[in-house]
Design an enzyme around this catalytic site. Structure first.
Site, short mmCIF file in Angstrom:
data_model
loop_
_atom_site.label_atom_id
_atom_site.label_comp_id
_atom_site.label_asym_id
_atom_site.label_seq_id
_atom_site.Cartn_x
_atom_site.Cartn_y
_atom_site.Cartn_z
CG ASP A 92 7.15 -10.10 3.80
OD1 ASP A 92 6.83 -10.00 2.72
OD2 ASP A 92 8.27 -10.82 4.17
CB ALA A 141 -0.96 -0.14 1.20
CD GLU A 164 5.13 -0.42 2.24
OE1 GLU A 164 4.33 -0.50 1.18
OE2 GLU A 164 6.10 -0.63 2.34
CB CYS A 212 4.11 2.45 -12.06
SG CYS A 212 5.20 2.55 -10.80
N PRO A 221 3.12 4.56 -0.78
CG PRO A 221 3.48 6.46 -1.71
CD PRO A 221 3.53 4.94 -1.98
N GLY A 222 0.52 4.92 -0.36
CA GLY A 222 -0.90 5.17 -0.02
C GLY A 222 -1.76 5.70 -1.12
N GLY A 223 -1.39 6.07 -2.25
CA GLY A 223 -2.33 6.71 -3.28
C GLY A 223 -3.43 5.86 -3.55
CE LYS A 224 -1.94 1.93 -8.39
NZ LYS A 224 -0.61 2.72 -7.86
#
Ligand SMILES: C[S@@+](CC[C@H](N)C(=O)[O-])C[C@H]1O[C@@H](n2cnc3c(N)ncnc32)[C@H](O)[C@@H]1O
Length: 431
Positions: A314, A262, A286, A384, A264-267
């Site tokens: 993990d 996750a 994360e 990405c 840094p948390g955008g999605k």
């Protein structure tokens, strides 16, 4: 150098000194150019015009770093310089070849910068090398260097990418590769996104995104937008928004949602609001505790019975029972070759060997993601990066061993076609 000439040496101007410091952190300490620039500028108190100059100088130099190093090697006949001198020469080269700084000013200010940061002894060398650089424009240098190259080498030089990345794009896109590589050289306007249910797109004060109903493009500092400051909106490329939306909109059984990687948390921030809208709760997991903290920050504005939960764990050793989640986001760590527009130094830092380290982890995370899904549940496998090894290669390897998974849809976005990062999304349903 006589005492008199030493007295005449000017102090370098502050914007160039600051740019040199930031570039040093990028080239010598692996800092991220955009984060380091934002951090240093936040403390520097420069006028907006000078801050813009520093940003362009650093990001432009980082984007063409490999090209500039080849030009500097050809101009000087040397393979290497003292690291601080190399950075000064790179900044000078960018001003000479890619900015509207006159040659005299570009050379004189770089000589002052090199003398102040490395020592008076390099002033003459700096002057001589930059005079040679100034003898051609950028196009002229590229043509000159390209004479010794094959077709792929010429493409890599023309588009300012390392050869292995140019090769990966050609493998994927053939003749379209040049357009796609060139698109990586155009920095995007920042894209903002609302936290669904907590803010409206109007509050983003920008141009609504073409395909995501939650985003808007807006130049300038995102923190100037009240909804961003209050955690009811954030910054997220439209491609990343579309990846989260694709998972959220897929019909699945009822159940909690999981974001396996996750930080840094955008999605996670978009998924959390969409989950609440469907009466579900997101678990955002994360590996790295400091990145899990960023996820918690991104999710801080959500409240109520379905507010999201963040854990540091993990993803290859799940802390939850198998077959638990209706929707699973597996946005795995990758080379980031699809986000080169936004990370100027990244193309020169990544090496082909990076793939060898990442692919086994990507496979293991996809296995966990599939095992974590309920029967009928859906996993979004997302990178990405468009690199085949990280996308189809991972899917082929993992799905070959499983008859409980059906591939439902695959999307590859591209900056030159879609105006987004080159995000890859595969939706996989477990039976
Ligand atoms: C591509 S990033 C995720 C981006 C994120 N989904 C977003 O939209 O902001 C991949 C993340 O996976 C994390 N990661 C790496 N190995 C992991 C593991 N074994 N388990 C869980 N997360 C891991 C990395 O620390 C990184 O934060």
């Amino acid at each position: 150098m006589t005492g008199n000439r030493k007295l005449r040496r000017r102090r370098p101007d502050r914007p160039r000194l600051i740019a040199h410091r930031i570039l040093g952190a990028v080239t010598q300490q692996d800092a991220y150019a955009n984060l380091e620039t934002a951090r240093v500028l936040a403390e520097a108190g420069l006028e907006a015009r000078d801050a813009g100059f520093v940003t362009e100088l650093v990001s432009g130099t980082c984007r063409l770093l490999g090209t500039y190093d080849r030009i500097l090697a050809a101009a000087s006949g040397r393979d290497s310089f003292d690291p601080a001198l190399a950075d000064a020469l790179r900044l000078g080269t960018h001003q000479l070849l890619s900015m509207r700084v006159g040659p005299h000013a570009a050379i004189a200010t770089t000589v002052d910068l090199a003398a102040a940061t490395v020592g008076e002894k390099v002033a003459g060398l700096t002057n001589a090398v930059l005079r040679k650089v100034a003898a051609r424009d950028l196009e002229g240098w590229v043509e000159h260097l390209a004479r010794a190259e094959d077709d792929l080498g010429r493409l890599a030089l023309r588009t300012h990418h390392p050869r292995w990345i140019a090769q990966a794009y050609v493998d994927l896109l053939g003749d379209e590769a040049e357009e796609a590589l060139a698109a990586n050289n155009v920095p995007p306007v920042p894209t903002l996104v609302v936290r669904p249910g907590l803010a409206s797109v109007d509050e983003l004060e920008g141009e609504p995104t073409a395909r995501s109903p939650f985003g808007a493009r807006r130049a300038g500092n995102p923190a100037d937008v009240p909804a961003v400051r209050e955690g009811r909106a954030g910054v997220q490329d439209e491609g990343s928004q579309l990846a989260a939306l694709a998972l959220a909109e897929t019909a699945t059984p009822t159940g909690p949602w999981l974001d396996l990687c996750a930080g840094p948390g955008g999605k996670a921030a978009l998924l959390a609001g969409l989950a609440i809208g469907q009466g579900s709760t997101l678990l955002a997991s994360e590996l790295q505790p400091h990145r899990a903290e960023l996820v918690a920050q991104a999710l801080r504005a959500y409240d109520g019975p379905h507010r999201p939960v963040t854990v540091a764990a993990d993803g290859t050793r799940p802390a939850w029972p198998a077959s638990t989640f209706a929707k699973v986001m597996a946005d795995v760590p990758c080379t980031g070759l699809g986000a080169l527009r936004r990370r100027p130094e990244s193309r020169w830092r990544r090496q082909p060997q990076s793939l060898a380290g990442l692919v086994p982890l990507q496979r293991r995370l996809l296995v966990t993601a599939l095992d974590s899904a309920l029967p009928g549940g859906v996993v979004a496998y997302v990178t990405c990066s468009p690199h085949r090894d990280e996308t189809e290669g991972v899917l082929d390897a993992v799905l070959a061993g499983r008859d409980d998974v059906t591939r439902e849809a695959t999307t590859q976005l591209w900056p030159h076609r879609d105006g987004t990062d080159a995000m890859f999304v595969a939706l996989l349903r477990r039976s």
